[in-house]
Design a protein around this motif. Structure first.
Motif, PDB file in Angstrom:
ATOM      1  N   SER A 203      -2.789  -6.794  -1.244  1.00  0.00           N
ATOM      2  CA  SER A 203      -2.196  -5.305  -2.503  1.00  0.00           C
ATOM      3  C   SER A 203      -3.499  -4.318  -2.413  1.00  0.00           C
ATOM      4  CB  SER A 203      -1.790  -5.351  -3.799  1.00  0.00           C
ATOM      5  OG  SER A 203      -1.711  -3.995  -4.450  1.00  0.00           O
ATOM      6  N   ASP A 204      -3.437  -2.993  -2.578  1.00  0.00           N
ATOM      7  CA  ASP A 204      -3.773  -1.904  -2.191  1.00  0.00           C
ATOM      8  C   ASP A 204      -4.513  -2.075  -3.999  1.00  0.00           C
ATOM      9  OD1 ASP A 204      -5.425  -0.077  -2.491  1.00  0.00           O
ATOM     10  OD2 ASP A 204      -4.220   1.594  -1.757  1.00  0.00           O
TER      11      ASP A 204
ATOM     12  N   THR B 281       5.705   0.109   1.092  1.00  0.00           N
ATOM     13  CA  THR B 281       5.068   0.610  -0.509  1.00  0.00           C
ATOM     14  C   THR B 281       5.660   0.988  -2.498  1.00  0.00           C
ATOM     15  OG1 THR B 281       6.153   2.551   0.288  1.00  0.00           O
ATOM     16  CG2 THR B 281       4.962   2.379   1.561  1.00  0.00           C
TER      17      THR B 281
ATOM     18  N   THR C 249      -8.979  -2.535  -0.843  1.00  0.00           N
ATOM     19  CA  THR C 249      -8.835  -1.446  -1.147  1.00  0.00           C
ATOM     20  C   THR C 249     -10.340  -0.451  -1.165  1.00  0.00           C
ATOM     21  OG1 THR C 249      -8.766  -0.827  -3.584  1.00  0.00           O
ATOM     22  CG2 THR C 249     -10.198  -2.904  -3.770  1.00  0.00           C
TER      23      THR C 249
ATOM     24  N   ASP D 135       0.395  -1.071  -0.116  1.00  0.00           N
ATOM     25  CA  ASP D 135       0.500  -0.541  -0.441  1.00  0.00           C
ATOM     26  C   ASP D 135       0.528   1.578   0.201  1.00  0.00           C
ATOM     27  OD1 ASP D 135      -1.500   2.608   0.847  1.00  0.00           O
ATOM     28  OD2 ASP D 135      -3.624   0.943   0.765  1.00  0.00           O
TER      29      ASP D 135
END
Length: 770
Positions: free
Chosen positions: A58-59, A41, A87, A16
């Protein structure tokens, strides 16, 4: 590396772009003991960490990339790694694309803790499924590995009789590739199975769910198969084994069994099988019937022990009992035959059936009567050979040693392992010895009789021993199969021969002396006596007296020479220093002086004969030196030692007793020693030195003087050792001959050369004791 961890913890990689949100997710997830979160990140960095995690969370919306792109890149590297989209931006289109891309889970972010609980449950679910799938794949792979390694053909068909699996062995047996078979119906691929036992048995297994096992011949493939079929929910697992060779083997075994029966009846050895109690014969060959003179009916009804002489029956019974107890037993016994009893050597073993039950006793016996008689004869021969005490050997046709006795090992120093198999000539003989051996073998083959030759035996220690080889050819009907020999040490005989040769040479010398050397002074004496009688002149008698005195000296030296030629048999340790002193004391040396170097060696010698050597050398120095024949009525002696062995530099050093490392003995009677000083030396008296000789030519000692030396009249100094050679007008010419003979009797060498001051020098190289 596997994407599934091998422990209970779940390593989660959370990607993220918001670090704060990443920390929040890690805090909620790691409340659970089995969850370990690794935050990242940067998607690019995250891709490098895939090997160490069990799940990726995961975003979707990130600056560098989006979650779906990251998912595709993860799937390229690790197709089975669980991937969950977590998300805040979600819609049906993104969810549809994610599912199409193979996402493992799809969750929207939220503010409540229940969202994170859902995420934990989803992570656990997808990781558990992935691990289960991995275990299933591994089990399937292991099972397929087993199938591929097995020697049976393994086939799987579904309930519609379509092939679903065939291992490599099945492909080989059926003659078709797995790719061609998979999905094809069995009866279509092999229509020849229809209507055969194969179809009947396989359909019965499919319908009843029971295992079937059968053997049948499949004519289209020309193969006999052993088949086992195991029903399952999905169809049949069929194991096929080609037993065509086994069937042929069974047929061959039957034929070979008939052949074996015929062969057993044809052999000269006795073959037999006893029943389970070991009392009766149940099978035997024709040789047993012929040997015992009994019919088959008699052999079947006679207790087996009665086939042997009464004295051996107890041993036979014990042997059978041991075999019945499970032992393999070897032994000997004598058959009670119509003629003389024959000694047989037996090997008897227990017989067991397939279940391991003892069913009988089987054995074979070989006639060893003649062999044992030969062995007894060989033992007697070997006893005689060892009793000889001489080395004995045999060789094969190419000269390799095939037998040596203990005396051979002791004499040569080569052990049995080294000697046996070695080339006899190369191991024991020099080039001359090898040629002598080959010549002896050629003569023996030409004359068919033993030969005798001499050679120097080369031992393991490098010694050379004079030996005589008594060589004979090994008996054979062929051309040549080797030799046998007895080696005898002839060192003593050689020594006796050498002694006899020296004594013969001495007799020749004595004869020459008597015929020539003694005749001349005798003629002079007789002539002058005759003239004295005629002229009544006493001067003639003086000349005759001188000649007779010369003859007297010659006789004394000839007697001494006669004693010097023999070998020294019982030497003892003596020091050169002591013997030289004693010899100087008893020699008429005039006013000559003697100096002795420090460190003179000890030698193994006959003291009296060694003293005679020094006496002759001292006398030679005096007679040929500047002192002439001056004598002294009394000898004096003074000795002084120091640390070196160099000669005095000046006459002043001699006059004051300084000898720089050697003892000095002064024989001049007109200068008796006073306190620590020696008598002063006159300018013309001779000094004799005994010194240490140690150089590359060998260790020993030397005797030299500072007289005039050999002079130009002597071309070859070594010729001075010949009998009758003398440079003095009144010398006998035998003193140096005595010196040489004494040295050689001790095994030493002596050479004549010029001394440091130009005088005579005699060097002796000896084997010393220290």
């Amino acid at each position: 590396m596997s994407t599934i961890a091998k422990h209970d913890d779940i390593d989660v990689l959370h990607v993220d772009d918001d670090p704060a949100f990443g920390d929040l997710v890690a805090t909620f997830l790691e409340r659970h003991d089995d969850i370990v979160v690794h935050g990242e990140t940067d998607p690019e960095v995250a891709l490098e960490r895939l090997d160490a995690v069990d799940c990726v969370v995961s975003d979707f919306d990130m600056p560098e990339t989006d979650g779906l792109t990251l998912l595709r890149r993860v799937r390229d590297r690790h197709p089975e790694l669980p991937f969950v989209l977590f998300t805040g931006k979600g819609n049906e289109e993104i969810a549809s694309e994610a599912i199409a891309a193979g996402v493992s889970g799809y969750l929207q972010k939220g503010g409540g803790s229940e969202r994170y609980e859902l995420l934990v449950n989803r992570i656990r679910t997808v990781v558990s499924e992935a691990r289960a799938n991995e275990r299933a794949r591994e089990a399937t792979e292991r099972l397929q590995e087993v199938y591929e390694r097995t020697t049976d053909g393994v086939i799987a068909v579904d309930r519609e009789w379509r092939y679903t699996y065939a291992n490599a062995r099945a492909e080989e047996i059926l003659g078709a590739a797995s790719a061609e078979l998979l999905g094809t119906e069995v009866w279509s691929a092999f229509p020849g199975l229809v209507g055969t036992r194969f179809e009947t048995e396989l359909r019965r297994a499919m319908e009843t769910g029971e295992e079937v096992s059968f053997d049948a011949y499949f004519d289209p493939l020309g193969t006999h198969f052993a088949v086992r079929a195991f029903p399952g929910d999905d169809g049949l697992s069929i194991y096929v084994r080609d037993v065509t060779d086994e069937e042929r083997t069974r047929e061959k075994l039957a034929a070979e069994r008939r052949l074996l029966d015929a062969a057993l009846d044809a052999i000269d050895d006795v073959f037999y099988v006893l029943n389970g109690s070991g009392e009766r014969l149940v099978r035997w060959n024709d040789r047993l019937a012929a040997l015992t003179g009994r019919t088959d009916v008699e052999l079947a009804s006679t207790p087996v022990t009665e086939l042997f002489v009464p004295a051996d029956r107890t041993d036979v019974t014990r042997t059978i009992e041991r075999v019945l107890d499970g032992e393999d037993v070897s032994g000997v016994a004598r058959f009670d035959t119509p003629d003389d009893p024959r000694l047989y050597e037996f090997r008897t073993v227990p017989l067991h059936d397939e279940s391991g039950e003892l069913v009988g006793v089987c054995g074979i016996g070989r006639d060893v009567t003649t062999q044992r008689e030969r062995e007894a004869h060989l033992e007697r021969v070997e006893t005689i050979v060892e009793a000889l005490g001489d080395p004995v050997y045999t060789t094969d046709a190419v000269g390799k040693l095939t037998y040596v006795n203990d005396a051979f090992v002791e004499a040569t120093g080569y052990d049995f392992e080294t000697a046996l198999g070695a080339d006899a000539a190369a191991l024991l003989k020099t080039e001359e010895g090898r040629e002598a051996a080959f010549s002896a073998i050629r003569r023996a083959r030409e004359t068919d009789s033993p030969e005798r030759f001499e050679f120097d035996l080369q031992t393991a220690d490098g010694d050379a021993i004079p030996c005589e080889d008594h060589l004979s050819l090994l008996p054979t009907d062929a051309d040549f199969r080797g030799t046998a020999g007895v080696i005898r040490d002839i060192s003593r005989r050689k020594d006796r021969e050498a002694t006899l040769r020296r004594q013969r040479d001495q007799l020749d010398k004595f004869a020459a002396v008597v015929s020539h050397d003694l005749r001349n002074p005798l003629s002079v004496a007789l002539g002058h006596v005759q003239l004295a009688l005629e002229t009544e002149s006493s001067e003639r008698l003086d000349t005759a007296e001188d000649a007779l005195e010369r003859m007297d000296r010659m006789v004394d030296e000839l007697l001494l020479l006669a004693r010097t030629g023999a070998v020294v048999n019982d030497p003892e340790p003596v020091t050169i220093d002591a013997v030289a002193r004693d010899a100087w004391a008893v020699t008429d040396t005039g006013d000559a002086t003697l100096s002795l170097d420090d460190g003179l060696p000890a030698v193994s010698a006959d003291p009296s004969r060694l003293a005679g050597l020094f006496e002759n050398l001292f006398r030679n120095s005096v007679e040929h030196g500047s002192t002439g024949n001056r004598t002294a009525a009394q000898s004096g002696e003074a000795i002084e030692r120091s640390s070196t062995s160099s000669r005095p530099e000046t006459d002043d050093a001699v006059e004051h007793g300084s000898t720089n490392g050697r003892s000095q003995i002064d024989s001049a009677t007109d200068h008796p020693p006073a306190s620590s000083q020696t008598a002063p030396r006159s300018a013309d008296r001779v000094e004799v030195r005994v010194g240490v000789l140690e150089n590359g030519a060998g260790r020993g000692f030397f005797v030299e003087d500072d007289g005039p030396g050999f002079g130009s009249s002597v071309d070859d100094p070594d010729g001075l050792f010949d009998p009758g050679v003398s440079t003095a007008t009144d010398g006998t010419g035998y003193g140096l001959t005595i010196v040489r003979d004494v040295a050689e009797a001790h095994g030493w060498t002596v050479t004549a050369t010029a001394g440091d001051d130009g005088g005579a020098r005699f060097e002796f190289r000896v084997r010393t004791d220290s």
